[in-house]
Motif scaffolding. Structure first.
Motif, PDB file in Angstrom:
ATOM      1  N   MET A   1      -9.132   3.218  16.405  1.00 28.15           N
ATOM      2  CA  MET A   1      -8.272   3.079  15.536  1.00 28.15           C
ATOM      3  C   MET A   1      -8.382   1.512  14.634  1.00 28.15           C
ATOM      4  SD  MET A   1      -4.265   3.977  15.640  1.00 28.15           S
ATOM      5  CE  MET A   1      -3.425   4.689  14.248  1.00 28.15           C
ATOM      6  N   ALA A   2      -8.279   1.579  13.454  1.00 23.35           N
ATOM      7  CA  ALA A   2      -8.298   0.141  12.655  1.00 23.35           C
ATOM      8  C   ALA A   2      -7.126  -0.475  13.004  1.00 23.35           C
ATOM      9  CB  ALA A   2      -8.587   0.397  11.242  1.00 23.35           C
ATOM     10  N   LYS A   3      -6.962  -1.875  12.814  1.00 19.95           N
ATOM     11  CA  LYS A   3      -5.776  -2.592  12.849  1.00 19.95           C
ATOM     12  C   LYS A   3      -4.989  -2.503  11.629  1.00 19.95           C
ATOM     13  CE  LYS A   3      -7.275  -6.487  15.732  1.00 19.95           C
ATOM     14  NZ  LYS A   3      -7.313  -8.051  15.901  1.00 19.95           N
ATOM     15  N   PRO A   4      -3.562  -2.441  11.859  1.00 21.15           N
ATOM     16  CA  PRO A   4      -3.009  -2.278  10.476  1.00 21.15           C
ATOM     17  C   PRO A   4      -3.138  -3.484   9.523  1.00 21.15           C
ATOM     18  CG  PRO A   4      -1.430  -2.365  12.513  1.00 21.15           C
ATOM     19  CD  PRO A   4      -2.973  -2.524  12.828  1.00 21.15           C
ATOM     20  N   MET A   5      -3.096  -3.204   8.084  1.00 22.23           N
ATOM     21  CA  MET A   5      -3.226  -4.245   7.147  1.00 22.23           C
ATOM     22  C   MET A   5      -2.018  -5.156   7.384  1.00 22.23           C
ATOM     23  SD  MET A   5      -3.446  -3.686   3.255  1.00 22.23           S
ATOM     24  CE  MET A   5      -5.268  -3.406   3.121  1.00 22.23           C
ATOM     25  N   THR A   6      -2.300  -6.344   7.470  1.00 21.89           N
ATOM     26  CA  THR A   6      -0.972  -7.404   7.240  1.00 21.89           C
ATOM     27  C   THR A   6      -0.365  -7.464   5.904  1.00 21.89           C
ATOM     28  OG1 THR A   6      -2.478  -9.341   6.853  1.00 21.89           O
ATOM     29  CG2 THR A   6      -2.068  -8.682   9.392  1.00 21.89           C
ATOM     30  N   LYS A   7       0.634  -8.128   5.993  1.00 21.75           N
ATOM     31  CA  LYS A   7       1.155  -8.534   4.318  1.00 21.75           C
ATOM     32  C   LYS A   7       0.300  -9.515   3.668  1.00 21.75           C
ATOM     33  CE  LYS A   7       5.243 -10.181   1.991  1.00 21.75           C
ATOM     34  NZ  LYS A   7       6.528 -10.942   2.195  1.00 21.75           N
ATOM     35  N   THR A   8      -0.320 -10.448   4.356  1.00 19.69           N
ATOM     36  CA  THR A   8      -1.224 -11.207   3.651  1.00 19.69           C
ATOM     37  C   THR A   8      -2.351 -10.429   2.891  1.00 19.69           C
ATOM     38  OG1 THR A   8      -0.637 -12.927   5.239  1.00 19.69           O
ATOM     39  CG2 THR A   8      -2.616 -13.327   3.857  1.00 19.69           C
ATOM     40  N   GLN A   9      -2.902  -9.784   3.817  1.00 18.15           N
ATOM     41  CA  GLN A   9      -3.977  -8.682   3.441  1.00 18.15           C
ATOM     42  C   GLN A   9      -3.539  -7.705   2.370  1.00 18.15           C
ATOM     43  OE1 GLN A   9      -4.984  -7.143   7.174  1.00 18.15           O
ATOM     44  NE2 GLN A   9      -6.789  -8.531   7.450  1.00 18.15           N
ATOM     45  N   LEU A  10      -2.458  -7.317   2.480  1.00 21.70           N
ATOM     46  CA  LEU A  10      -1.913  -6.261   1.462  1.00 21.70           C
ATOM     47  C   LEU A  10      -1.732  -7.231   0.150  1.00 21.70           C
ATOM     48  CD1 LEU A  10      -0.922  -3.490   0.662  1.00 21.70           C
ATOM     49  CD2 LEU A  10       1.527  -4.025   1.517  1.00 21.70           C
ATOM     50  N   VAL A  11      -1.010  -8.267   0.282  1.00 23.01           N
ATOM     51  CA  VAL A  11      -0.980  -9.100  -1.065  1.00 23.01           C
ATOM     52  C   VAL A  11      -1.981  -9.272  -1.847  1.00 23.01           C
ATOM     53  CG1 VAL A  11       0.098 -11.156  -1.853  1.00 23.01           C
ATOM     54  CG2 VAL A  11       1.496  -9.862  -0.610  1.00 23.01           C
ATOM     55  N   ALA A  12      -3.277  -9.798  -0.835  1.00 21.19           N
ATOM     56  CA  ALA A  12      -4.352  -9.853  -1.478  1.00 21.19           C
ATOM     57  C   ALA A  12      -5.256  -8.996  -2.246  1.00 21.19           C
ATOM     58  CB  ALA A  12      -5.409 -10.502  -0.351  1.00 21.19           C
ATOM     59  N   ALA A  13      -5.077  -7.549  -1.624  1.00 21.93           N
ATOM     60  CA  ALA A  13      -5.646  -6.436  -2.023  1.00 21.93           C
ATOM     61  C   ALA A  13      -4.813  -6.025  -3.459  1.00 21.93           C
ATOM     62  CB  ALA A  13      -5.425  -5.083  -1.219  1.00 21.93           C
ATOM     63  N   LEU A  14      -3.564  -6.239  -3.422  1.00 22.40           N
ATOM     64  CA  LEU A  14      -2.580  -5.817  -4.618  1.00 22.40           C
ATOM     65  C   LEU A  14      -2.944  -6.709  -5.730  1.00 22.40           C
ATOM     66  CD1 LEU A  14      -0.192  -4.075  -5.543  1.00 22.40           C
ATOM     67  CD2 LEU A  14       1.379  -5.794  -4.517  1.00 22.40           C
ATOM     68  N   ALA A  15      -3.155  -8.060  -5.418  1.00 21.67           N
ATOM     69  CA  ALA A  15      -3.521  -9.203  -6.579  1.00 21.67           C
ATOM     70  C   ALA A  15      -4.828  -8.666  -6.944  1.00 21.67           C
ATOM     71  CB  ALA A  15      -3.490 -10.540  -6.103  1.00 21.67           C
ATOM     72  N   GLU A  16      -5.863  -8.220  -6.319  1.00 19.55           N
ATOM     73  CA  GLU A  16      -6.959  -8.076  -6.726  1.00 19.55           C
ATOM     74  C   GLU A  16      -6.809  -6.541  -7.503  1.00 19.55           C
ATOM     75  OE1 GLU A  16     -11.169  -6.397  -5.004  1.00 19.55           O
ATOM     76  OE2 GLU A  16     -10.288  -7.997  -4.080  1.00 19.55           O
ATOM     77  N   GLU A  17      -5.933  -5.826  -7.358  1.00 19.99           N
ATOM     78  CA  GLU A  17      -5.930  -4.427  -7.765  1.00 19.99           C
ATOM     79  C   GLU A  17      -5.296  -4.566  -9.234  1.00 19.99           C
ATOM     80  OE1 GLU A  17      -6.788  -0.187  -8.195  1.00 19.99           O
ATOM     81  OE2 GLU A  17      -7.352  -1.793  -6.424  1.00 19.99           O
ATOM     82  N   MET A  18      -4.024  -5.432  -9.061  1.00 20.95           N
ATOM     83  CA  MET A  18      -3.579  -5.831 -10.568  1.00 20.95           C
ATOM     84  C   MET A  18      -4.225  -6.848 -11.443  1.00 20.95           C
ATOM     85  SD  MET A  18       0.420  -6.495  -8.734  1.00 20.95           S
ATOM     86  CE  MET A  18       1.017  -7.362 -10.105  1.00 20.95           C
ATOM     87  N   GLY A  19      -5.134  -7.508 -11.080  1.00 12.54           N
ATOM     88  CA  GLY A  19      -5.778  -8.605 -11.881  1.00 12.54           C
ATOM     89  C   GLY A  19      -4.796  -9.702 -12.030  1.00 12.54           C
ATOM     90  N   ALA A  20      -4.170 -10.037 -10.844  1.00 11.01           N
ATOM     91  CA  ALA A  20      -3.094 -11.040 -11.169  1.00 11.01           C
ATOM     92  C   ALA A  20      -3.130 -12.033 -10.090  1.00 11.01           C
ATOM     93  CB  ALA A  20      -1.661 -10.374 -11.012  1.00 11.01           C
ATOM     94  N   GLU A  21      -2.226 -13.161  -9.932  1.00  6.86           N
ATOM     95  CA  GLU A  21      -2.403 -14.063  -8.957  1.00  6.86           C
ATOM     96  C   GLU A  21      -1.789 -13.645  -7.678  1.00  6.86           C
ATOM     97  OE1 GLU A  21      -0.706 -17.874  -9.933  1.00  6.86           O
ATOM     98  OE2 GLU A  21      -2.067 -17.847 -11.838  1.00  6.86           O
ATOM     99  N   LYS A  22      -1.924 -14.161  -6.460  1.00  5.84           N
ATOM    100  CA  LYS A  22      -1.438 -13.690  -5.154  1.00  5.84           C
ATOM    101  C   LYS A  22       0.254 -13.935  -5.093  1.00  5.84           C
ATOM    102  CE  LYS A  22      -5.474 -14.223  -2.269  1.00  5.84           C
ATOM    103  NZ  LYS A  22      -6.135 -14.754  -1.102  1.00  5.84           N
ATOM    104  N   LYS A  23       0.568 -14.956  -5.878  1.00  3.29           N
ATOM    105  CA  LYS A  23       1.970 -15.299  -5.915  1.00  3.29           C
ATOM    106  C   LYS A  23       2.670 -14.094  -6.804  1.00  3.29           C
ATOM    107  CE  LYS A  23       3.120 -19.715  -6.587  1.00  3.29           C
ATOM    108  NZ  LYS A  23       3.462 -20.788  -7.036  1.00  3.29           N
ATOM    109  N   THR A  24       2.220 -13.759  -7.694  1.00  2.00           N
ATOM    110  CA  THR A  24       2.700 -12.719  -8.557  1.00  2.00           C
ATOM    111  C   THR A  24       2.820 -11.406  -7.671  1.00  2.00           C
ATOM    112  OG1 THR A  24       1.784 -13.361 -10.715  1.00  2.00           O
ATOM    113  CG2 THR A  24       2.658 -11.370 -10.785  1.00  2.00           C
ATOM    114  N   ALA A  25       1.605 -10.898  -7.038  1.00  2.00           N
ATOM    115  CA  ALA A  25       1.575  -9.616  -6.275  1.00  2.00           C
ATOM    116  C   ALA A  25       2.627  -9.893  -5.149  1.00  2.00           C
ATOM    117  CB  ALA A  25       0.172  -9.914  -5.759  1.00  2.00           C
ATOM    118  N   SER A  26       2.803 -11.115  -4.474  1.00  2.00           N
ATOM    119  CA  SER A  26       3.607 -11.018  -3.499  1.00  2.00           C
ATOM    120  C   SER A  26       5.056 -11.093  -4.044  1.00  2.00           C
ATOM    121  CB  SER A  26       3.582 -12.459  -2.843  1.00  2.00           C
ATOM    122  OG  SER A  26       4.398 -12.575  -1.752  1.00  2.00           O
ATOM    123  N   ALA A  27       5.384 -11.566  -5.265  1.00  2.00           N
ATOM    124  CA  ALA A  27       6.731 -11.046  -5.768  1.00  2.00           C
ATOM    125  C   ALA A  27       6.974  -9.896  -6.053  1.00  2.00           C
ATOM    126  CB  ALA A  27       6.902 -12.071  -6.806  1.00  2.00           C
TER     127      ALA A  27
END
Length: 95
Positions: A1-27
């Motif tokens: 079973m794969a490890k759960p995605m951390t918040k940092t990894q989720l923010v990075a993936a969200l930022a990439e998907e949105m085409g935005a900065e990590k700070k914006t994705a985190s907010a």
């Protein structure tokens, strides 16, 4: 079973998907979590399209058993957060 995605990894993936900065994705992620928390703690429900429905359910007072001693104890009524998974997500996992 794969490890759960951390918040940092989720923010990075969200930022990439949105085409935005990590700070914006985190907010954005923090805002979504805050909205869900307020709504569910107030007794409401939140439906995340394609993911599922998060809601609060009340559990009645009941008798439970202490596993260490076997003693029966009365547990007060409480609330529990539940999530119903959307059919679309179930189907994509099983495909």
């Amino acid at each position: 079973m794969a490890k759960p995605m951390t918040k940092t990894q989720l923010v990075a993936a969200l930022a990439e998907e949105m085409g935005a900065e990590k700070k914006t994705a985190s907010a954005a992620l923090d805002a979504v979590v805050s909205i869900i928390t307020k709504e569910v703690s107030g007794g409401g429900a939140v439906t995340l399209p394609g993911i599922g429905k998060i809601y609060c359910r009340e559990r009645p007072e009941r008798m439970v058993r202490n596993p260490a001693t076997g003693e029966q104890i009365k547990k007060e009524a409480d609330k529990v957060v539940k999530m119903t998974i959307a059919k679309a997500l179930k189907d994509s996992v099983n495909a």
